[in-house]
Design a protein around this motif. Structure first.
Motif, short mmCIF file in Angstrom:
data_model
loop_
_atom_site.label_atom_id
_atom_site.label_comp_id
_atom_site.label_asym_id
_atom_site.label_seq_id
_atom_site.Cartn_x
_atom_site.Cartn_y
_atom_site.Cartn_z
N SER A 171 -9.61 7.98 -2.86
CA SER A 171 -10.65 8.42 -1.92
C SER A 171 -10.59 7.62 -0.61
O SER A 171 -11.13 8.06 0.40
N LYS A 172 -9.93 6.48 -0.63
CA LYS A 172 -9.83 5.62 0.56
C LYS A 172 -8.51 5.80 1.31
O LYS A 172 -8.34 5.28 2.41
N VAL A 173 -7.56 6.52 0.71
CA VAL A 173 -6.25 6.71 1.31
C VAL A 173 -6.25 7.97 2.16
O VAL A 173 -6.67 9.03 1.71
N LYS A 174 -5.77 7.83 3.39
CA LYS A 174 -5.71 8.98 4.29
C LYS A 174 -4.36 9.69 4.15
O LYS A 174 -3.37 9.09 3.74
N ASP A 175 -4.34 10.95 4.52
CA ASP A 175 -3.11 11.75 4.41
C ASP A 175 -1.96 11.13 5.19
O ASP A 175 -0.81 11.19 4.76
N ARG A 176 -2.25 10.55 6.35
CA ARG A 176 -1.18 10.02 7.21
C ARG A 176 -0.70 8.62 6.77
O ARG A 176 0.29 8.12 7.30
N ILE B 203 -0.19 1.78 7.45
CA ILE B 203 0.43 1.36 6.19
C ILE B 203 -0.66 0.85 5.26
O ILE B 203 -1.49 0.03 5.66
N THR B 204 -0.65 1.35 4.04
CA THR B 204 -1.63 0.95 3.03
C THR B 204 -0.90 0.33 1.85
O THR B 204 0.07 0.91 1.35
N PHE B 205 -1.35 -0.83 1.43
CA PHE B 205 -0.84 -1.48 0.23
C PHE B 205 -1.92 -1.37 -0.84
O PHE B 205 -3.09 -1.67 -0.57
N ILE B 206 -1.53 -0.97 -2.04
CA ILE B 206 -2.50 -0.79 -3.12
C ILE B 206 -2.17 -1.74 -4.27
O ILE B 206 -1.05 -1.72 -4.81
N ILE B 207 -3.17 -2.54 -4.63
CA ILE B 207 -3.10 -3.40 -5.81
C ILE B 207 -4.05 -2.81 -6.83
O ILE B 207 -5.24 -2.64 -6.56
#
Length: 152
Positions: free
Chosen positions: A58-63, A96-100
């Motif tokens: 829900s926090k990650v954007k398409d781009r 850029i999104t990093f997910i832990i």
């Protein structure tokens, strides 16, 4: 996943976040972890990961270009991560999104959304400590790009 509790970890992350501010807009988004007892069935573990995964996605954007931290991901050197991040920025992937993930790992939906899986090795680290390690590596990546002696 989860709130950062330990003061020393908060202080370390705050220091790197301050240093990163001259290179990028750095933001940490905390997502509540799912309460889970110690002994869970496989189905219950999947349920926990799926609920956490929904919160993450829900926090990650398409781009967004998404890196997930996974034990089975590709190990990279600091220089390789830096080069990859520079290449992404050059070709228009500046978000850029990093997910832990949480203590049980990531849901299959989050792993499917990932553009690239990173591993920091086969050992297990608490995800709160991993947040500090990752923040330092992001800073190190920018310092490598800047040609700074910091990274040596």
């Amino acid at each position: 996943m989860g709130k950062l509790k330990e003061k020393y970890l908060k202080q370390g992350i705050a220091e790197y976040a301050k240093r990163l501010s001259k290179f990028c807009k750095f933001q940490i988004i905390e997502v509540a972890d799912e309460k889970a007892p110690e002994s869970l069935s496989e189905a219950q573990m999947e349920d926990v990961k799926n609920k956490e995964g929904e919160r993450i996605l829900s926090k990650v954007k398409d781009r967004d270009y998404v890196f997930t931290l996974e034990i089975k991901g590709k190990e990279r050197s600091s220089e390789e991560l830096s080069a990859e991040m520079a290449k992404l920025a050059t070709y228009g992937n500046s978000d850029i999104t990093f997910i832990i993930g949480g203590s049980l790992g990531l849901s299959s939906d989050v792993m499917k959304r990932s553009n690239s899986a990173i591993s920091f090795g086969r050992f297990t680290l608490p995800h709160q400590l991993m947040r500090l390690v990752l923040t330092e590596q992001i800073y190190r990546s920018f310092m490598i790009q800047a040609g700074s002696p910091y990274h040596k």
